[in-house]
Every structure is written in structure tokens, then in C-alpha cells.
Design a protein around this motif. Structure first.
Motif, PDB file in Angstrom:
ATOM      1  N   LEU A  95     117.857  81.806  75.774  1.00 15.39           N
ATOM      2  CA  LEU A  95     116.745  81.003  76.302  1.00 15.39           C
ATOM      3  C   LEU A  95     117.163  79.554  76.499  1.00 15.39           C
ATOM      4  CD1 LEU A  95     113.724  82.349  74.227  1.00 15.39           C
ATOM      5  CD2 LEU A  95     113.903  82.368  76.717  1.00 15.39           C
ATOM      6  N   ALA A  96     117.864  79.006  75.515  1.00 14.92           N
ATOM      7  CA  ALA A  96     118.282  77.608  75.610  1.00 14.92           C
ATOM      8  C   ALA A  96     119.209  77.390  76.804  1.00 14.92           C
ATOM      9  CB  ALA A  96     118.978  77.183  74.311  1.00 14.92           C
ATOM     10  N   HIS A  97     120.157  78.295  77.004  1.00 15.38           N
ATOM     11  CA  HIS A  97     121.066  78.167  78.143  1.00 15.38           C
ATOM     12  C   HIS A  97     120.312  78.252  79.464  1.00 15.38           C
ATOM     13  CE1 HIS A  97     124.833  77.795  76.130  1.00 15.38           C
ATOM     14  NE2 HIS A  97     124.829  79.011  75.581  1.00 15.38           N
ATOM     15  N   VAL A  98     119.399  79.210  79.578  1.00 17.21           N
ATOM     16  CA  VAL A  98     118.654  79.390  80.825  1.00 17.21           C
ATOM     17  C   VAL A  98     117.754  78.191  81.092  1.00 17.21           C
ATOM     18  CG1 VAL A  98     116.865  80.769  81.953  1.00 17.21           C
ATOM     19  CG2 VAL A  98     118.771  81.896  80.800  1.00 17.21           C
ATOM     20  N   ALA A  99     117.121  77.674  80.036  1.00 13.65           N
ATOM     21  CA  ALA A  99     116.218  76.533  80.214  1.00 13.65           C
ATOM     22  C   ALA A  99     116.981  75.281  80.641  1.00 13.65           C
ATOM     23  CB  ALA A  99     115.456  76.271  78.919  1.00 13.65           C
ATOM     24  N   GLN A 100     118.175  75.108  80.122  1.00 12.23           N
ATOM     25  CA  GLN A 100     118.918  73.887  80.396  1.00 12.23           C
ATOM     26  C   GLN A 100     119.759  73.960  81.668  1.00 12.23           C
ATOM     27  OE1 GLN A 100     121.026  73.509  76.641  1.00 12.23           O
ATOM     28  NE2 GLN A 100     119.561  72.001  75.884  1.00 12.23           N
ATOM     29  N   ASN A 101     120.258  75.174  82.002  1.00 13.69           N
ATOM     30  CA  ASN A 101     121.200  75.230  83.126  1.00 13.69           C
ATOM     31  C   ASN A 101     121.245  76.610  83.768  1.00 13.69           C
ATOM     32  OD1 ASN A 101     123.085  73.965  84.802  1.00 13.69           O
ATOM     33  ND2 ASN A 101     124.812  74.678  83.572  1.00 13.69           N
ATOM     34  N   GLY A 102     120.110  77.296  83.817  1.00 13.30           N
ATOM     35  CA  GLY A 102     120.077  78.676  84.271  1.00 13.30           C
ATOM     36  C   GLY A 102     120.587  78.888  85.677  1.00 13.30           C
ATOM     37  N   VAL A 116     112.547  82.770  89.548  1.00 10.93           N
ATOM     38  CA  VAL A 116     111.638  82.312  88.492  1.00 10.93           C
ATOM     39  C   VAL A 116     112.285  81.255  87.604  1.00 10.93           C
ATOM     40  CG1 VAL A 116     110.463  84.539  88.490  1.00 10.93           C
ATOM     41  CG2 VAL A 116     112.277  84.114  86.813  1.00 10.93           C
ATOM     42  N   LEU A 117     113.541  80.913  87.861  1.00  2.00           N
ATOM     43  CA  LEU A 117     114.216  79.916  87.023  1.00  2.00           C
ATOM     44  C   LEU A 117     113.616  78.534  87.254  1.00  2.00           C
ATOM     45  CD1 LEU A 117     117.944  80.994  87.525  1.00  2.00           C
ATOM     46  CD2 LEU A 117     116.565  81.287  85.458  1.00  2.00           C
ATOM     47  N   PRO A 118     113.563  77.709  86.189  1.00  2.00           N
ATOM     48  CA  PRO A 118     113.076  76.335  86.382  1.00  2.00           C
ATOM     49  C   PRO A 118     114.025  75.555  87.287  1.00  2.00           C
ATOM     50  CG  PRO A 118     113.970  76.637  84.156  1.00  2.00           C
ATOM     51  CD  PRO A 118     113.907  77.997  84.775  1.00  2.00           C
ATOM     52  N   GLY A 119     113.460  74.708  88.135  1.00  2.00           N
ATOM     53  CA  GLY A 119     114.278  73.970  89.096  1.00  2.00           C
ATOM     54  C   GLY A 119     115.058  72.836  88.480  1.00  2.00           C
ATOM     55  N   SER A 120     114.643  72.375  87.320  1.00  2.71           N
ATOM     56  CA  SER A 120     115.351  71.286  86.640  1.00  2.71           C
ATOM     57  C   SER A 120     115.408  71.590  85.150  1.00  2.71           C
ATOM     58  CB  SER A 120     114.640  69.945  86.883  1.00  2.71           C
ATOM     59  OG  SER A 120     113.297  70.013  86.427  1.00  2.71           O
ATOM     60  N   ALA A 121     116.236  70.826  84.440  1.00  2.00           N
ATOM     61  CA  ALA A 121     116.418  71.076  83.012  1.00  2.00           C
ATOM     62  C   ALA A 121     115.110  70.931  82.253  1.00  2.00           C
ATOM     63  CB  ALA A 121     117.461  70.128  82.443  1.00  2.00           C
ATOM     64  N   VAL A 122     114.937  71.800  81.266  1.00  2.00           N
ATOM     65  CA  VAL A 122     113.742  71.801  80.417  1.00  2.00           C
ATOM     66  C   VAL A 122     114.138  71.269  79.042  1.00  2.00           C
ATOM     67  CG1 VAL A 122     112.030  73.283  79.311  1.00  2.00           C
ATOM     68  CG2 VAL A 122     112.752  73.753  81.665  1.00  2.00           C
ATOM     69  N   ALA A 123     113.277  70.432  78.461  1.00  2.44           N
ATOM     70  CA  ALA A 123     113.551  69.944  77.110  1.00  2.44           C
ATOM     71  C   ALA A 123     113.492  71.113  76.131  1.00  2.44           C
ATOM     72  CB  ALA A 123     112.524  68.877  76.722  1.00  2.44           C
ATOM     73  N   VAL A 124     114.533  71.263  75.345  1.00  5.79           N
ATOM     74  CA  VAL A 124     114.592  72.353  74.372  1.00  5.79           C
ATOM     75  C   VAL A 124     114.536  71.755  72.973  1.00  5.79           C
ATOM     76  CG1 VAL A 124     115.924  74.290  73.480  1.00  5.79           C
ATOM     77  CG2 VAL A 124     115.926  73.801  75.931  1.00  5.79           C
ATOM     78  N   ALA A 125     113.539  72.168  72.209  1.00  8.62           N
ATOM     79  CA  ALA A 125     113.376  71.687  70.837  1.00  8.62           C
ATOM     80  C   ALA A 125     113.441  72.884  69.905  1.00  8.62           C
ATOM     81  CB  ALA A 125     112.041  70.960  70.681  1.00  8.62           C
ATOM     82  N   ALA A 126     114.361  72.866  68.975  1.00 14.42           N
ATOM     83  CA  ALA A 126     114.550  74.015  68.094  1.00 14.42           C
ATOM     84  C   ALA A 126     114.480  73.601  66.635  1.00 14.42           C
ATOM     85  CB  ALA A 126     115.895  74.674  68.379  1.00 14.42           C
ATOM     86  N   PHE A 127     113.894  74.486  65.850  1.00 15.59           N
ATOM     87  CA  PHE A 127     113.921  74.319  64.394  1.00 15.59           C
ATOM     88  C   PHE A 127     114.535  75.583  63.804  1.00 15.59           C
ATOM     89  CE2 PHE A 127     112.075  75.161  60.200  1.00 15.59           C
ATOM     90  CZ  PHE A 127     112.515  74.040  59.525  1.00 15.59           C
ATOM     91  N   ASP A 128     115.615  75.398  63.054  1.00 12.40           N
ATOM     92  CA  ASP A 128     116.339  76.504  62.438  1.00 12.40           C
ATOM     93  C   ASP A 128     116.206  76.369  60.922  1.00 12.40           C
ATOM     94  OD1 ASP A 128     118.114  78.333  61.422  1.00 12.40           O
ATOM     95  OD2 ASP A 128     119.769  77.801  62.740  1.00 12.40           O
ATOM     96  N   GLY A 129     115.450  77.277  60.311  1.00 11.74           N
ATOM     97  CA  GLY A 129     115.207  77.186  58.875  1.00 11.74           C
ATOM     98  C   GLY A 129     116.455  77.264  58.037  1.00 11.74           C
TER      99      GLY A 129
END
Length: 668
Positions: A95-102, A116-129
Motif C-alpha cells: 500500500l505504501a509503495h502504491v500510494a507514494q509511487n504507484g 484507479v491509481l492516485p495521480g500524485s503522491a499520497v501522505a503515508v502515516a504509519a504506526f508500528d507497535g
């Protein structure tokens, strides 16, 4: 018929055994900060090694529709349900790869339509416990140190200004409200990823922020739902029936309850997806392990297995409802369905076995070993091809899976260290020389079936064992014979009545008896054996001359009128059945008498009794065993054994009397 070596080509690094451990350690945080290994960091490499499962394709499409704004009323909240290591983190990295540079990923059409890919980079915010540090906080850059999930997400979306918006909530460990989170999003396209919440919950157990997780999730659900272009994906290691079976099962089930509460309050149910179903696990493994698989050529092989399963149906486990073994092998080829069952139903329940990642690492070792040895007539990868004598696989068991308690069982029964032989390897050398190593196949299969978290999953039935091993070129009769021999002599198999075929970490009664045998006095055995031999061959027809050492022990007269039976000690002389000859001592006694070596007149008055060299040691061993059993029958020793072992010792002792007599009569 083509073998697996004709139809399949492993990837080069798999065949050479050079797959890096980093390939099995997916870390979302490292991918986002650019510090992950190339296998995860480079989108092209990542997707080339990834199988497009149905769940992953559905997830990518749904999230893309949401963050690109092309989906109208597309779902905004997604929950990935699967067991520990079941592809959750892998899906989040995708998901992160596709959102940033799909749009720049070469093979992206295999996973999601470009439209259906976003036309520009999407901000990706992740929390890893797993990477969270609630006490010390995590340094995120620009002097920011976050202690909570909301603090980390705020910085990822809005950098320092975004964190400032939630700084007090982070410092005081109090969840922010939905309106504050909407302000954080501020109309941006954003993808929020929450992974390993169960590990985070264990870290904060007993701390104030533990009670803030549910309010935070409630606020987050509300804010995401009402913020166009924002999607939330979170993971939960929950299996069938809403139950977790891994090391964080209690935390996962608690989070599931809190999420259900948050969903009710937010009036928003998450869309449930499993990125890798059990039915697709084999294809995920195959994609990473093999560069090429000839499925057309495999049809003949699959047909041969189908014939075997049909022919021996009565000897195999009954088919479960809707089970189709042929279809299962078609989907998983070259991985045998029984192998996949052990991986997904047994090993996957262990605390330190991450489902897909652990399987990949273990199977990479198995395939490397298989191609190194290339055993004849191998048509699929079976459970028994996971060889614990192969050092990387042995290390996987005792170190990574933390099953070192089984090492004595492995070394003694399954696969000994170099230069020695385990019990199974000994059987292969003595009983199956020139044949496939049936005893090792049996021992390895039982071993892998023994590794499970839940007690009722440990072990296999004889039917399951046969199904796991049976293959073209292998005879079921030898499999059954090897199982019987192995069960009789194993030192670590569960010896309780009706117990499944499984290894224990403690020695069973067989090993206890062996240890007692090592303490038996050799002189006592020799004396007792001589007495028993003398008593067995003393009778009315022949005059016994026991343990004659030379002509001087055997008179040359008619005596009481009976012919003389000259019994030679097994220590003095033996014969070999495959190369019969007259032993020198027999000939000397036959021709001479007395200490002067006088010519014997009554040669036809003698009958000689000589031990068979091949059976001599077995005769002695039976006597040693009887001594050992007698020692274990003392009240003090008997009281140290389990009840079923006490009964077994008494039974074995009663039978040992006849077994000694039979062994003597067979040897002479």
C-alpha cells in the motif's frame, strides 16, 4: 515421468542458499524512512517477488479508489485479519509503495488497474507497535519525539506543525478528539496504516495510555470517515471464530473487542480483508521460491498422485467435507498439500513462527537442500524434505523457533550430528540400504507434526503420516514397516496409550530402559547367560558338555551311553550363516581328545552346538534388557515412572524370560 527437477527451476538465490534474512523481516517503518533492504525498499523488486493474491488486489484497489477520489462513496476503513506473519505487514508495504509511487511501478497492472491509481503522491502515516517506544518516545526528526500512536501519525501527516497540533495529547497520553484529527488531515490525501497494535498494547499494559487506545480509534474512525481522500488500514491477528492463536493472542482479542466498541460508537464498520488466505499461501511461497514451474508438464505428476490416493484410500485419512486433494495439489504444486497443512495449521500457531515469512525462510532452506541432494524419483516437495540434519534448518528449529528442548530428540532419533547416526539413520543403513531413506522420512514427518502451540494439534495419526509421505516411487509397505520399526525403537516418541505420533522433549520408556541397560554389569550378564544356555540345552537325549575349551574337556568314551552335545561358548567360536565353515575349535575337538592331543576314536559320538555370529550380540542384548527391566521393577524405581510406564515395565519383564530363551535357541 518428469521429476520436480525437470519441471521446476528455483530462483538463483534460493538454489544457492544465499537468500538474506533481511528478506524475511518486513519492517514498514524502515520502508517509510528509506532504510529497508532493497527487497522491500525498491518497489519493482518488491512486487516482482510478491504474489497478487485476491485479498491484496482487492485491498489495493479499494484504498486507491478512496485516496484518489475516484471511488465516490468508496470504503474508507479497512481491517486486515490474519494470523501473525500472515502477510499483513507485506500488504501494508505494498500500500505504501502504491500510494507514494504507484504509477511508476513496472508490474503494477498485475495488482491494480492504473486507472484507479492516485495521480500524485499520497501522505503515508504509519504506526508500528513493534517499533513503538511508549516510555522513551521515538525520535521522528526536527527534534520531535513522540510517545503515542497519535503523536507518531500527526508528525507523519503534518511534520512538525502537525505534531504541534497534537503535542499536548501526546505528552499527556490522552487521545485527541475527532475534530482535531480532521484539522490535522486538512483536506490532504492521506493513507494511515496501523500495524502490530497487539504488541503496542502489551507494552503499555498497566499504563494510562492503555485505556486511551479505544477512544483514539473511535475518534480516528470518525475523522477518517468524514475526510475525503483519507483511508485507514489496520491489522489484527485474529483467526477463525474471532480467536487468536499466536503469542499475542490475549492482546489481539482485547483489541478486537475495543475495535468493535469503537465501530459501534463511530457507526462505521471496517471492511474486512485477508491479504493472504490459507488457500493462496502456497502460491505466495511458490512465487518467491521458484523462477519457473511447468504446470502443463506437472499434470502427469498430479495424475500419478491421484492414482496413488485412490488406490490406497483405505490407508489414508478420510476426506474432509469439500476436500479435493487433486485440486489442492494443482493449486500448490510443487508443494505437497500435506506440507502446506503442517505449515499453516501447526507451525503457524507457534509464538515465534511468522506465517508467511517463517514459511518462506524454512521453505527456502528445504528447496536449497533438495536441489543440493537431488534424491531420485522426487516429484513434489514433501514434509520430509525439510531436513533437520541441514544446519540452517536445524538452527531454525532450535534458535529461531526456540524449540531447543527438542534437540535431544532430534539428535538421538531423527538426525544426528556429523560423524554419528540417529536411530532413523541407523535403520536406513541396516533395513533400507539401497532404498529411499524411509525411516528418516517417517522421523522427519513426525517431528514437524510435533511442532504446534496447541496440544491437540501436536502429532499425526498413522493415516496422516502415510498421506504425507506417499509418492510415486515410494512403496507404502516400506512406509508402514519403517513406522513400526521407528515406533518400537524411538527414545523420544510419546509412548502413552493411544497417543498420536509425536516427539516429546523428555525421554520415553525406551530411552529409560536403554540408560538402565548401560548400567548392567557385563560379568553378571555373562554368568547368567551361561546358566540359561546350560539349562536350555540340558536334556535326556544328549549328554551336555557345556562350554568346552578344547579336546581335554570332552572325553572319548561311551559314558552313560548317550551321544555328547559339545556346546561351545559364543566367546570362543562362532559360525556365519552366509559362509559356513568348520570352526577350528570344532575340528580340533572332533579329531583329538585329552591334553596330549590323542586321536579321537568315537568321533561319531559327538554333536556340536555353535553360535551364529550374526545373532550372538542379540542374545546377549536380550539378557542385558532383562537385567535392566528387573532393576526398574524395584519399588523405588517403579514409583518414579508414570502409571502407563509401570504397567509396560511389568509386561516387558514378563515377556523378557521367553525372549531370552528364544534368542538363545535362535543364536545356537
Amino acid at each position: 515421468m518428469n521429476t520436480i527437477f525437470d519441471l521446476c527451476t528455483p530462483r538463483d538465490d534460493v538454489r544457492r542458499g544465499t537468500v538474506k534474512d533481511s528478506e524475511f523481516a518486513a519492517d514498514l517503518a524502515q520502508v517509510l524512512n528509506g532504510k529497508a533492504p532493497p527487497e522491500y525498499q525498491d518497489p519493482a523488486t518488491f512486487f516482482a517477488n510478491t504474489h497478487p493474491t485476491q485479498g491484496l488486489r482487492a485491498l489495493l484497489r479499494s484504498v486507491c479508489l478512496r485516496v484518489s477520489g475516484k471511488g465516490g462513496e468508496a470504503a474508507s476503513i479497512f481491517r486486515l485479519d490474519t494470523q501473525y506473519g500472515g502477510g499483513k505487514t507485506h500488504a501494508l508495504i505494498a500500500l505504501a509503495h502504491v500510494a507514494q509511487n504507484g504509477i511508476n511501478i513496472p508490474s503494477i497492472e498485475e495488482f491494480v488497474e492504473r486507472t484507479v491509481l492516485p495521480g500524485s503522491a499520497v501522505a503515508v502515516a504509519a504506526f508500528d507497535g513493534e517499533n513503538a517506544d511508549p516510555v522513551n518516545g521515538r525520535a521522528l526528526g526536527e527534534g520531535v519525539r513522540a510517545h503515542t500512536p497519535w503523536g507518531e501519525l500527526a508528525y507523519a501527516i503534518g511534520r512538525k506543525a502537525g505534531f504541534r497540533l497534537l503535542a499536548r495529547s501526546d505528552a499527556e497520553r490522552v487521545a485527541p478528539g475527532a475534530d482535531t484529527l480532521r484539522e490535522l488531515f486538512a483536506g490532504k490525501a492521506a493513507l494511515i496504516l496501523l500495524d502490530e497494535l497487539s504488541i503496542y498494547l502489551r507494552k503499555v499494559r498497566g499504563r494510562p495510555e492503555a485505556d486511551q487506545l479505544a477512544p483514539f480509534l473511535t475518534s480516528l474512525f470518525k475523522a477518517v470517515e468524514s475526510s475525503p481522500g483519507v483511508a485507514l488500514v489496520f491489522t489484527l491477528a485474529i483467526g477463525k471464530g474471532g480467536l487468536a492463536l499466536d503469542a499475542y493472542s490475549a492482546e489481539n482479542e482485547e483489541i478486537a473487542r475495543r475495535l468493535e466498541e469503537a465501530e459501534k460508537i463511530a457507526a462505521r464498520k471496517a471492511t474486512l480483508l485477508d491479504p493472504t488466505t490459507e488457500q493462496e499461501t502456497a502460491q505466495v511461497l511458490r512465487r518467491r521460491l521458484f523462477a519457473q514451474v511447468d504446470h502443463d508438464g506437472a499434470r502427469e505428476v498430479i495424475g500419478a498422485y491421484r492414482v496413488l490416493w485412490t488406490t490406497h484410500a483405505a490407508d489414508l485419512p478420510p476426506l474432509r467435507k469439500d476436500e479435493d486433494r487433486t485440486a489442492d495439489l494443482e493449486r500448490s504444486y510443487p508443494l505437497h498439500p500435506a506440507l502446506m497443512g503442517v505449515l499453516t495449521d501447526k507451525l503457524a500457531t507457534l509464538a515465534n513462527f511468522q506465517r508467511v515469512r517463517g514459511m518462506l525462510r524454512l521453505m527456502a532452506q528445504g528447496v536449497a537442500r533438495l536441489w543440493e541432494q537431488r534424491p531420485a524419483e522426487t516429484y513434489a516437495v514433501h514434509v520430509h524434505h525439510l531436513d533437520p540434519s541441514f544446519e540452517p534448518t536445524h538452527g531454525e528449529i532450535v534458535t529461531r523457533l526456540e524449540l531447543s528442548a527438542f534437540d535431544p530428540a532430534i539428535r538421538n532419533d531423527v538426525a544426528a550430528a556429523a560423524g554419528t547416526k540417529s536411530f532413523a539413520q541407523h535403520l536406513d543403513a541396516t533395513d533400507y540400504a539401497g532404498l529411499p531413506p524411509y525411516a528418516s522420512y517417517v522421523a522427519r514427518t513426525i517431528l514437524w507434526h510435533s511442532f504446534a502451540f496447541n496440544e491437540h494439534l501436536k502429532g499425526a495419526t498413522p493415516e496422516e503420516l502415510r498421506y504425507a509421505i506417499l509418492a510415486p516411487g515410494l512403496e507404502l509397505g516400506f512406509v508402514n514397516h519403517a513406522r513400526q520399526k521407528f515406533v518400537e525403537g524411538s527414545a523420544y516418541l510419546d509412548d502413552r496409550p493411544a497417543a498420536p505420533l509425536r516427539f516429546l522433549t523428555e525421554a520415553n520408556l525406551t530411552q529409560i530402559i536403554r540408560r538402565q541397560e548401560d548400567q548392567v554389569d557385563a560379568d553378571e550378564v555373562r554368568a547368567q547367560l551361561r546358566d540359561r544356555i546350560r539349562s536350555i540345552f540340558t536334556g535326556p537325549t544328549l549328554e551336555l558338555v557345556p562350554f568346552a575349551g578344547g579336546p581335554y574337556d570332552v572325553d572319548d568314551d561311551v559314558g552313560d551311553g548317550r551321544p555328547r552335545l559339545v556346546l561351545l561358548s559364543a566367546d570362543a567360536e562362532t559360525v556365519r550363516g552366509e559362509a559356513l565353515r568348520i570352526p577350528p575349535l570344532v575340528e580340533k575337538i572332533f579329531r583329538q581328545h585329552g591334553s596330549q592331543g590323542l586321536f579321537r576314536q568315537l568321533q561319531n559320538n559327538l554333536v556340536f552346538l555353535v553360535a551364529d555370529e550374526a545373532l550372538r550380540d542379540g542374545m546377549r542384548q536380550r539378557m542385558v534388557r532383562r537385567f535392566a527391566l528387573e532393576a526398574l521393577r524395584t519399588p523405588e524405581r517403579l514409583g518414579q515412572l508414570a502409571e502407563h510406564q509401570q504397567l509396560k515395565v511389568q509386561d516387558l519383564y514378563q515377556r523378557s524370560e521367553a525372549e531370552v530363551a528364544v534368542a538363545i535357541q535362535q543364536a545356537y
